[in-house]
Design a protein around this motif. Structure first.
Motif, PDB file in Angstrom:
ATOM      1  N   PHE A  22       0.312  -0.696  -0.080  1.00  0.00           N
ATOM      2  CA  PHE A  22       0.118  -0.133   0.166  1.00  0.00           C
ATOM      3  C   PHE A  22       0.668   1.358  -0.193  1.00  0.00           C
ATOM      4  O   PHE A  22      -0.132   2.455  -0.029  1.00  0.00           O
ATOM      5  N   ILE A  23       2.100   1.061   0.230  1.00  0.00           N
ATOM      6  CA  ILE A  23       3.067   2.319   0.346  1.00  0.00           C
ATOM      7  C   ILE A  23       3.620   2.603  -0.811  1.00  0.00           C
ATOM      8  O   ILE A  23       4.368   1.397  -1.193  1.00  0.00           O
ATOM      9  N   THR A  24       3.642   3.326  -1.479  1.00  0.00           N
ATOM     10  CA  THR A  24       4.257   3.094  -3.058  1.00  0.00           C
ATOM     11  C   THR A  24       5.153   4.006  -2.928  1.00  0.00           C
ATOM     12  O   THR A  24       5.564   3.998  -1.882  1.00  0.00           O
ATOM     13  N   GLU A  25       5.952   3.855  -4.075  1.00  0.00           N
ATOM     14  CA  GLU A  25       7.838   3.624  -4.044  1.00  0.00           C
ATOM     15  C   GLU A  25       8.650   5.274  -3.634  1.00  0.00           C
ATOM     16  O   GLU A  25       9.160   5.788  -3.475  1.00  0.00           O
ATOM     17  N   ASP A  26       7.076   6.046  -4.263  1.00  0.00           N
ATOM     18  CA  ASP A  26       7.157   7.088  -4.129  1.00  0.00           C
ATOM     19  C   ASP A  26       6.845   8.162  -2.569  1.00  0.00           C
ATOM     20  O   ASP A  26       7.171   9.589  -3.157  1.00  0.00           O
ATOM     21  N   ASN A  27       6.177   7.009  -1.763  1.00  0.00           N
ATOM     22  CA  ASN A  27       5.513   7.908  -0.806  1.00  0.00           C
ATOM     23  C   ASN A  27       6.579   8.514   0.068  1.00  0.00           C
ATOM     24  O   ASN A  27       7.714   7.789   0.138  1.00  0.00           O
ATOM     25  N   PRO A  28       6.842   9.953   0.719  1.00  0.00           N
ATOM     26  CA  PRO A  28       7.247  10.452   1.484  1.00  0.00           C
ATOM     27  C   PRO A  28       7.856  10.113   3.122  1.00  0.00           C
ATOM     28  O   PRO A  28       8.886  10.113   2.954  1.00  0.00           O
ATOM     29  N   ASN A  85      -2.711   4.946  15.177  1.00  0.00           N
ATOM     30  CA  ASN A  85      -3.579   3.411  15.396  1.00  0.00           C
ATOM     31  C   ASN A  85      -4.200   3.094  14.073  1.00  0.00           C
ATOM     32  O   ASN A  85      -4.895   2.411  13.725  1.00  0.00           O
ATOM     33  N   ARG A  86      -4.611   4.412  13.202  1.00  0.00           N
ATOM     34  CA  ARG A  86      -5.349   4.327  12.379  1.00  0.00           C
ATOM     35  C   ARG A  86      -5.053   4.502  10.639  1.00  0.00           C
ATOM     36  O   ARG A  86      -5.565   4.486  10.040  1.00  0.00           O
ATOM     37  N   ASN A  87      -3.878   6.023  10.743  1.00  0.00           N
ATOM     38  CA  ASN A  87      -2.484   5.948   9.126  1.00  0.00           C
ATOM     39  C   ASN A  87      -2.471   4.758   8.907  1.00  0.00           C
ATOM     40  O   ASN A  87      -1.301   4.594   9.870  1.00  0.00           O
ATOM     41  N   LEU A  88      -2.299   4.401   7.588  1.00  0.00           N
ATOM     42  CA  LEU A  88      -1.606   3.119   7.111  1.00  0.00           C
ATOM     43  C   LEU A  88      -0.328   3.418   6.599  1.00  0.00           C
ATOM     44  O   LEU A  88       0.734   2.546   7.041  1.00  0.00           O
ATOM     45  N   GLU A  89      -0.297   4.473   5.910  1.00  0.00           N
ATOM     46  CA  GLU A  89       1.337   5.156   6.576  1.00  0.00           C
ATOM     47  C   GLU A  89       2.184   5.106   7.355  1.00  0.00           C
ATOM     48  O   GLU A  89       3.316   4.548   7.619  1.00  0.00           O
ATOM     49  N   LEU A  90       1.593   5.356   8.893  1.00  0.00           N
ATOM     50  CA  LEU A  90       2.369   5.551  10.518  1.00  0.00           C
ATOM     51  C   LEU A  90       2.192   4.098  10.880  1.00  0.00           C
ATOM     52  O   LEU A  90       3.098   3.867  11.386  1.00  0.00           O
ATOM     53  N   ILE A  91       1.401   3.357  10.229  1.00  0.00           N
ATOM     54  CA  ILE A  91       1.408   1.131  10.800  1.00  0.00           C
ATOM     55  C   ILE A  91       2.587   1.138  10.258  1.00  0.00           C
ATOM     56  O   ILE A  91       3.313   1.032  10.752  1.00  0.00           O
ATOM     57  N   TRP A  92       2.592   1.628   8.975  1.00  0.00           N
ATOM     58  CA  TRP A  92       3.755   1.152   7.645  1.00  0.00           C
ATOM     59  C   TRP A  92       5.084   1.482   8.886  1.00  0.00           C
ATOM     60  O   TRP A  92       6.276   1.074   8.677  1.00  0.00           O
ATOM     61  N   LEU A  93       4.946   2.753   8.390  1.00  0.00           N
ATOM     62  CA  LEU A  93       6.133   3.761   8.973  1.00  0.00           C
ATOM     63  C   LEU A  93       6.989   3.284  10.507  1.00  0.00           C
ATOM     64  O   LEU A  93       8.151   3.171  10.707  1.00  0.00           O
ATOM     65  N   LEU A  94       6.176   2.526  11.597  1.00  0.00           N
ATOM     66  CA  LEU A  94       5.869   2.563  12.801  1.00  0.00           C
ATOM     67  C   LEU A  94       6.309   0.637  12.948  1.00  0.00           C
ATOM     68  O   LEU A  94       6.083   0.032  14.081  1.00  0.00           O
ATOM     69  N   LYS A  95       5.768   0.466  11.975  1.00  0.00           N
ATOM     70  CA  LYS A  95       5.816  -1.130  11.455  1.00  0.00           C
ATOM     71  C   LYS A  95       4.829  -1.486  13.221  1.00  0.00           C
ATOM     72  O   LYS A  95       5.040  -2.453  13.781  1.00  0.00           O
ATOM     73  N   LYS A  96       3.258  -0.704  13.339  1.00  0.00           N
ATOM     74  CA  LYS A  96       2.150  -1.104  13.675  1.00  0.00           C
ATOM     75  C   LYS A  96       2.557  -1.293  15.455  1.00  0.00           C
ATOM     76  O   LYS A  96       2.117  -2.086  16.046  1.00  0.00           O
ATOM     77  N   LEU A  97       3.678  -0.405  15.469  1.00  0.00           N
ATOM     78  CA  LEU A  97       3.539  -0.099  17.283  1.00  0.00           C
ATOM     79  C   LEU A  97       2.554   1.249  17.200  1.00  0.00           C
ATOM     80  O   LEU A  97       2.243   1.910  16.504  1.00  0.00           O
TER      81      LEU A  97
END
Length: 473
Positions: A22-28, A85-97
């Motif tokens: 869900f996180i594209t290669e050009d996602n910040p 808890n709900r933002n997919l970009e943050l879930i990816w960035l924090l590895k579900k922490l």
């Protein structure tokens, strides 16, 4: 009519989908991940939260959370907790922490100095990627509100007004008491004697409190005290007085990116010109630099220091002439002859050097002429017996600078185009016209995160995410 249909929420997948898809290669967020992982966090002074029975969160993860938050105008710890808890970009960035808001808030508070260093590291990265022109910069300041209301800030003038108001109320209540003492009956009284005595007692406590504040005010070097945020100060913001901080930035001409920044609690921009210009020159690593600033930075000693530091300054002189306000000839109409050390007035007479005085550490030379008494233009020149001109011993530096500004009249317009854009973006678009933390140390960290976010978005627009990820890999 047919419509695009979504997928059923109850659909069972043979293989679960990967969050990374869900996180594209050009996602910040991919650059935030790579950038933080490349930083020497221990060397930058980041501290882990104390162990409370289970392992603490890695500083890198909480730093990623804050960089993402400020870049997306999310600054409050409770909002960051909700997004984790709900933002997919943050879930990816924090590895579900999913850190709680207290952990998030404590990290920013405990690592204020280190957060400023993160912004500096990104500025150096931008320099390596040639995002700075390193030739021409603009300096300006803006006021940002502090966590301190006007009611929680006192000055000598306000304290005097409050004391007078309390004394007047006490006097009025005592007068009412005397009046009621003369009455035989009390059924027609608007306020009972007991209530009046209670009010007087309360006002006496208030007066004692104000007198204690008066003692504190005497020891304050700048004549004011803020109670909620002790480091904040009252200053003009948009034509009204509010309590806040003065934020300084140096913006490069090439891509309008911020080279250097600082937060101070001095309401004015004076004495900041050389300090900010020198810091920008050091960051850019250049031998000479052209700097433009508005007339609020006009300071003789600062401009002289810049000249000695090989920094060429362009700033307008503020209109402070009392003679011009009264319709009299102002000093700019008098022509100085550096070879003869004389002035020529509009009537063609010569003003010669007469005396020199040390005025608060400034050696000031004075020039006069004996032709004033018979001069037909005297009524347009002075209200006294003769006109006397003053000249600072280093005014030749100021004269050279004024000539430079006259030679480039568009440079002050260019200044606005450079420095106003970052402030407009931060304060209006991102709603960061107020701080959420207290104390000079903490608001400096906050402003550093805002500066990082601004430069980060500019760099992405110019280079793209993939190029930036490669730069830190």
């Amino acid at each position: 009519m047919d419509f695009i249909q979504g997928t059923s929420r109850e659909q069972i997948l043979l293989l679960p989908e990967s969050i990374d898809d869900f996180i594209t290669e050009d996602n910040p967020v991919r650059f935030i991940e790579a950038f933080v992982d490349s930083l020497p966090l221990k060397k930058l002074g980041f501290k882990s939260l104390p162990n409370t029975g289970r392992p603490p969160y890695r500083p890198a993860d909480l730093l990623k959370l804050y960089l993402y938050g400020y870049t997306n105008a999310i600054r409050f710890s409770r909002r960051l907790e909700r997004e984790a808890n709900r933002n997919l970009e943050l879930i990816w960035l924090l590895k579900k922490l999913k850190p709680d808001f207290k952990t998030i808030a404590d990290f920013r508070k405990n690592n204020a100095n280190s957060l400023q260093q993160v912004c500096r590291q990104f500025t150096l990265l931008c320099k390596e990627e040639n995002l700075f022109g390193s030739e021409f910069v603009a300096i300006d300041g803006t006021k940002i509100q502090a966590v301190n209301s006007n009611q929680k800030n006192i000055t000598e003038r306000r304290l005097k007004r409050d004391l007078e108001a309390v004394d007047k109320k006490v006097s009025d209540y005592f007068r009412d008491l005397d009046f009621y003492d003369q009455q035989e009956t009390s059924h027609h009284k608007k306020v009972s004697v007991k209530e009046l005595k209670e009010k007087i007692k309360y006002l006496e406590k208030e007066k004692k409190k104000l007198e204690e504040q008066e003692d504190q005010l005497r020891s304050s070097p700048d004549g004011q005290i803020s109670f909620t945020d002790p480091d904040s100060r009252a200053m003009m913001m948009g034509g009204v007085t509010d309590v806040g901080y003065n934020c300084q930035t140096v913006v490069d001409d090439k891509h309008h990116m911020i080279v250097e920044h600082e937060v101070i609690n001095n309401p004015t921009d004076q004495n900041q010109l050389h300090a900010m210009a020198h810091r920008a020159k050091t960051v850019l690593g250049v031998k000479k630099l052209d700097v433009v600033a508005d007339r609020g930075y006009y300071n003789g000693y600062d401009i002289m220091k810049c000249e000695e530091d090989n920094i060429t300054v362009y700033t307008a002189k503020p209109e402070t002439s009392a003679n011009k306000k009264h319709g009299l000839f102002h000093k700019d109409l008098f022509i100085y002859d550096s070879k003869k050390d004389t002035y020529q007035c509009p009537a063609g007479e010569t003003l010669i050097f007469r005396s020199v005085l040390n005025e608060q550490g400034r050696m000031t030379r004075y020039y006069v002429t004996s032709a004033c008494r018979q001069c037909p233009l005297k009524s347009k020149c002075t209200r006294g017996e003769q006109r006397r001109l003053s000249r600072w011993e280093h005014d030749d530096v100021m004269d050279h600078m004024r000539e430079r500004v006259r030679g480039k009249p568009d440079i002050m317009i260019k200044r606005k185009c450079l420095v106003e854009h970052p402030y407009g973006t931060m304060k209006r678009w991102w709603d960061q016209g107020y701080f959420v933390m207290k104390g000079l140390r903490n608001v400096r960290a906050e402003f550093s995160l805002s500066v990082f976010s601004y430069n980060f978005k500019r760099a992405i627009n110019i280079l793209g995410v993939k190029r930036l990820v490669q730069a830190v890999s």
